[in-house]
Design a protein around this motif. Sequence first.
Motif, PDB file in Angstrom:
ATOM      1  N   VAL A   1      77.690  50.272  45.304  1.00 35.99           N
ATOM      2  CA  VAL A   1      78.085  51.337  44.386  1.00 35.99           C
ATOM      3  C   VAL A   1      78.834  50.767  43.189  1.00 35.99           C
ATOM      4  O   VAL A   1      78.568  51.134  42.040  1.00 35.99           O
ATOM      5  CB  VAL A   1      78.962  52.382  45.111  1.00 35.99           C
ATOM      6  CG1 VAL A   1      79.587  53.356  44.106  1.00 35.99           C
ATOM      7  CG2 VAL A   1      78.134  53.143  46.137  1.00 35.99           C
ATOM      8  N   PHE A   2      79.746  49.838  43.451  1.00 34.67           N
ATOM      9  CA  PHE A   2      80.596  49.306  42.383  1.00 34.67           C
ATOM     10  C   PHE A   2      79.947  48.137  41.636  1.00 34.67           C
ATOM     11  O   PHE A   2      80.317  47.851  40.508  1.00 34.67           O
ATOM     12  CB  PHE A   2      81.943  48.861  42.958  1.00 34.67           C
ATOM     13  CG  PHE A   2      82.876  49.998  43.258  1.00 34.67           C
ATOM     14  CD1 PHE A   2      83.913  50.308  42.401  1.00 34.67           C
ATOM     15  CD2 PHE A   2      82.709  50.768  44.389  1.00 34.67           C
ATOM     16  CE1 PHE A   2      84.786  51.360  42.674  1.00 34.67           C
ATOM     17  CE2 PHE A   2      83.563  51.819  44.679  1.00 34.67           C
ATOM     18  CZ  PHE A   2      84.605  52.123  43.816  1.00 34.67           C
ATOM     19  N   ALA A   3      79.022  47.443  42.258  1.00 35.95           N
ATOM     20  CA  ALA A   3      78.331  46.311  41.618  1.00 35.95           C
ATOM     21  C   ALA A   3      76.870  46.313  42.070  1.00 35.95           C
ATOM     22  O   ALA A   3      76.439  45.433  42.822  1.00 35.95           O
ATOM     23  CB  ALA A   3      79.010  45.000  41.967  1.00 35.95           C
ATOM     24  N   PRO A   4      76.079  47.303  41.647  1.00 32.81           N
ATOM     25  CA  PRO A   4      74.693  47.412  42.116  1.00 32.81           C
ATOM     26  C   PRO A   4      73.830  46.212  41.774  1.00 32.81           C
ATOM     27  O   PRO A   4      72.817  45.973  42.438  1.00 32.81           O
ATOM     28  CB  PRO A   4      74.186  48.688  41.426  1.00 32.81           C
ATOM     29  CG  PRO A   4      75.127  48.910  40.273  1.00 32.81           C
ATOM     30  CD  PRO A   4      76.443  48.385  40.724  1.00 32.81           C
ATOM     31  N   GLY A   5      74.237  45.454  40.750  1.00 32.58           N
ATOM     32  CA  GLY A   5      73.468  44.268  40.382  1.00 32.58           C
ATOM     33  C   GLY A   5      73.472  43.200  41.456  1.00 32.58           C
ATOM     34  O   GLY A   5      72.618  42.301  41.453  1.00 32.58           O
ATOM     35  N   PHE A   6      74.423  43.284  42.406  1.00 33.62           N
ATOM     36  CA  PHE A   6      74.479  42.310  43.500  1.00 33.62           C
ATOM     37  C   PHE A   6      73.310  42.481  44.475  1.00 33.62           C
ATOM     38  O   PHE A   6      73.090  41.615  45.324  1.00 33.62           O
ATOM     39  CB  PHE A   6      75.792  42.444  44.272  1.00 33.62           C
ATOM     40  CG  PHE A   6      76.985  41.835  43.571  1.00 33.62           C
ATOM     41  CD1 PHE A   6      76.934  41.476  42.230  1.00 33.62           C
ATOM     42  CD2 PHE A   6      78.183  41.621  44.251  1.00 33.62           C
ATOM     43  CE1 PHE A   6      78.028  40.935  41.585  1.00 33.62           C
ATOM     44  CE2 PHE A   6      79.278  41.066  43.625  1.00 33.62           C
ATOM     45  CZ  PHE A   6      79.200  40.728  42.284  1.00 33.62           C
ATOM     46  N   HIS A   7      72.587  43.582  44.390  1.00 30.01           N
ATOM     47  CA  HIS A   7      71.479  43.848  45.314  1.00 30.01           C
ATOM     48  C   HIS A   7      70.438  42.733  45.264  1.00 30.01           C
ATOM     49  O   HIS A   7      69.806  42.405  46.282  1.00 30.01           O
ATOM     50  CB  HIS A   7      70.829  45.195  44.973  1.00 30.01           C
ATOM     51  CG  HIS A   7      69.629  45.512  45.821  1.00 30.01           C
ATOM     52  ND1 HIS A   7      69.729  45.842  47.153  1.00 30.01           N
ATOM     53  CD2 HIS A   7      68.296  45.531  45.521  1.00 30.01           C
ATOM     54  CE1 HIS A   7      68.514  46.059  47.643  1.00 30.01           C
ATOM     55  NE2 HIS A   7      67.636  45.882  46.680  1.00 30.01           N
ATOM     56  N   ALA A   8      70.277  42.128  44.091  1.00 33.10           N
ATOM     57  CA  ALA A   8      69.259  41.080  43.921  1.00 33.10           C
ATOM     58  C   ALA A   8      69.733  39.724  44.447  1.00 33.10           C
ATOM     59  O   ALA A   8      68.936  38.782  44.503  1.00 33.10           O
ATOM     60  CB  ALA A   8      68.882  40.967  42.447  1.00 33.10           C
ATOM     61  N   GLU A   9      71.003  39.612  44.802  1.00 36.27           N
ATOM     62  CA  GLU A   9      71.559  38.344  45.289  1.00 36.27           C
ATOM     63  C   GLU A   9      72.191  38.582  46.656  1.00 36.27           C
ATOM     64  O   GLU A   9      73.371  38.913  46.755  1.00 36.27           O
ATOM     65  CB  GLU A   9      72.576  37.790  44.297  1.00 36.27           C
ATOM     66  CG  GLU A   9      71.989  37.540  42.908  1.00 36.27           C
ATOM     67  CD  GLU A   9      73.018  37.057  41.912  1.00 36.27           C
ATOM     68  OE1 GLU A   9      73.499  35.913  42.067  1.00 36.27           O
ATOM     69  OE2 GLU A   9      73.361  37.814  40.996  1.00 36.27           O
ATOM     70  N   ALA A  10      71.401  38.423  47.706  1.00 39.17           N
ATOM     71  CA  ALA A  10      71.827  38.781  49.069  1.00 39.17           C
ATOM     72  C   ALA A  10      73.086  38.033  49.498  1.00 39.17           C
ATOM     73  O   ALA A  10      73.983  38.606  50.136  1.00 39.17           O
ATOM     74  CB  ALA A  10      70.691  38.513  50.053  1.00 39.17           C
ATOM     75  N   GLU A  11      73.179  36.741  49.137  1.00 42.45           N
ATOM     76  CA  GLU A  11      74.335  35.942  49.571  1.00 42.45           C
ATOM     77  C   GLU A  11      75.615  36.436  48.914  1.00 42.45           C
ATOM     78  O   GLU A  11      76.666  36.570  49.572  1.00 42.45           O
ATOM     79  CB  GLU A  11      74.100  34.467  49.228  1.00 42.45           C
ATOM     80  CG  GLU A  11      75.158  33.545  49.810  1.00 42.45           C
ATOM     81  CD  GLU A  11      74.826  32.072  49.561  1.00 42.45           C
ATOM     82  OE1 GLU A  11      75.753  31.251  49.615  1.00 42.45           O
ATOM     83  OE2 GLU A  11      73.633  31.758  49.319  1.00 42.45           O
ATOM     84  N   LYS A  12      75.542  36.737  47.621  1.00 41.87           N
ATOM     85  CA  LYS A  12      76.710  37.247  46.911  1.00 41.87           C
ATOM     86  C   LYS A  12      77.115  38.620  47.456  1.00 41.87           C
ATOM     87  O   LYS A  12      78.304  38.914  47.626  1.00 41.87           O
ATOM     88  CB  LYS A  12      76.424  37.338  45.408  1.00 41.87           C
ATOM     89  CG  LYS A  12      77.653  37.703  44.584  1.00 41.87           C
ATOM     90  CD  LYS A  12      77.310  38.064  43.146  1.00 41.87           C
ATOM     91  CE  LYS A  12      76.878  36.865  42.345  1.00 41.87           C
ATOM     92  NZ  LYS A  12      76.753  37.208  40.889  1.00 41.87           N
ATOM     93  N   LEU A  13      76.130  39.465  47.746  1.00 47.77           N
ATOM     94  CA  LEU A  13      76.398  40.798  48.288  1.00 47.77           C
ATOM     95  C   LEU A  13      77.093  40.701  49.643  1.00 47.77           C
ATOM     96  O   LEU A  13      78.079  41.402  49.909  1.00 47.77           O
ATOM     97  CB  LEU A  13      75.091  41.581  48.418  1.00 47.77           C
ATOM     98  CG  LEU A  13      75.183  42.947  49.105  1.00 47.77           C
ATOM     99  CD1 LEU A  13      76.093  43.889  48.311  1.00 47.77           C
ATOM    100  CD2 LEU A  13      73.783  43.566  49.247  1.00 47.77           C
ATOM    101  N   ALA A  14      76.598  39.825  50.516  1.00 39.99           N
ATOM    102  CA  ALA A  14      77.199  39.674  51.849  1.00 39.99           C
ATOM    103  C   ALA A  14      78.622  39.140  51.761  1.00 39.99           C
ATOM    104  O   ALA A  14      79.522  39.604  52.474  1.00 39.99           O
ATOM    105  CB  ALA A  14      76.336  38.746  52.698  1.00 39.99           C
ATOM    106  N   LEU A  15      78.832  38.160  50.886  1.00 31.63           N
ATOM    107  CA  LEU A  15      80.169  37.590  50.722  1.00 31.63           C
ATOM    108  C   LEU A  15      81.145  38.636  50.202  1.00 31.63           C
ATOM    109  O   LEU A  15      82.271  38.754  50.704  1.00 31.63           O
ATOM    110  CB  LEU A  15      80.115  36.391  49.776  1.00 31.63           C
ATOM    111  CG  LEU A  15      81.445  35.693  49.465  1.00 31.63           C
ATOM    112  CD1 LEU A  15      82.081  35.155  50.743  1.00 31.63           C
ATOM    113  CD2 LEU A  15      81.236  34.569  48.447  1.00 31.63           C
TER     114      LEU A  15
END
Length: 522
Positions: free
Chosen positions: A126-140
């Motif tokens: 919700v706060f950083a939807p652009g992270f969806h394309a970077e799974a590792e960054k999203l998980a971290l």
Amino acid sequence: MTSEKQDTAENKAGGGLLRSSLVVGVMTMLSRVLGLARDVVIAVYFGSQAEADAFFVAFKIPNFLRRLFAEGAFSQAFVPVLSEYRTKRPKEAVQELVNRVAGTLGVTLTLVTVLAMLAAPLLILVFAPGFHAEAEKLALAGDMLRITFPYLLLISLTAFAGSILNSYGKFAVPAFTPVLLNLSLIGSTILLTPYFEQPVMALAWGVVIAGISQLLLQVPFLKQIHLLPKPLWGWKDEGVRRILKLMAPAMFGVSVAQINLLLDTVLASFLQTGSISWLYYSDRLMELPLGIFGIAIATVILPSLSRQHAGDDPKAFSATLDWAVRLVLLIGIPAGIALFLLAEPLIATLFYHGRMEDRDVIMAAMSLRAYSAGLLFFMLIKVLAPGYFARQDTKTPVKIAVYAMVSNMVFNLALVWSLQHAGLALATSLSAAMNAGMLLWGLVRTGVFKVHSGWGVYASRLLLANGAMAGVLIWLGHSPDVWLDWTLLERIENLTILVVAGLGAYGLALIVSGLRPGHLRH
């Protein structure tokens, strides 16, 4: 001694609003300087890499909610009600209000914290939807958010305690409290990173350590004024319900700047890697004068305005606002000009170490210039909004906030394509100008704020002094390439010369034009 006489005695003992503002300003300056040191340490260890972006988002979410609820809506709703209780009701009623608010706030935020920790990955999207394309960054980022989110509960209770202390003229301790956050993050980065597989996780734990220490610091001082809360559930309590009623619109009225910064983060998550970090570093520099002066003045005038409204003294109310606006202009205009002219020198001197690269300095300086254009308006919002909330008027600021938020989105979409991250910062500044202008117009139109005499002479003095300062900074300045080629020591030496020369020119011009310290007292 009645509550009103007690307040007057406290104010005189404290040397008035100027002295109280200076106390808060000094404490806040210490916090902000350590905050810059914290960011320098983070930049050295993590630069503008993916893990830095992930932490800034994981920290921004509870920090944003803290500013929105605890230091924004809650404080602006709680302080006027508490001041009214102090003025018109016995001490037992004040203690009962404090107890009920503590219990209701604690239980509610505990439930919110548990739900947020369970839904951490969704919140990141919700706060950083652009992270969806970077799974590792999203998980971290999701893992770190589960650790950092309890900070909202801890810091909200800290803000609650700080509001009580501020209402009783005890400004120093709440203003000093943020120092502990900076010390904790610096210590965690340096001492704990070797113990984690993902070194950046040390920062997340540093946030939790800070929240616990900040809350514990308030306890002895609440005991000192005999208002240590004994939490009780108070959903149906009259005072709690009034505070809740005032809080809902106050979330928008006070914290619109934070909402706009959050929208910047959402859009920046779709831009190139580093955009979030560039905005963060430039925002931190913009927050330095905003926190030291703008928030300090706002913190001091809210209890005073609330008492003046409760005591039915409109002349004193208007005079307090007039004093606050003049002081903000005295500080905000030169601070904005200095940030604009010294963007690269400041970024290079503070952050150009470790993994921070040449391009990072230039890009962060671009957004800093865009933010600097709105600094004065951010500061004005901080001191004008209490003019509404002290009178328990929350409807007008929320209308203004909605207009500002919509305009911010329009400016974002218009500027982000051509100016990228700097366009997001510029959009925030433009919407802040609209917000401040509408707040001021509303206070003047309704007769709450009446312009006092002497503004023509005061404006002339400011124009002369700011012109002198800008001329000196331009004359002594160097190109960005030169700053990047210098060693750290050379950058520090030259930045010190610029700052001292600029301040000297500004102060000397004010003195020559006739401004004296006595003109600033209230």
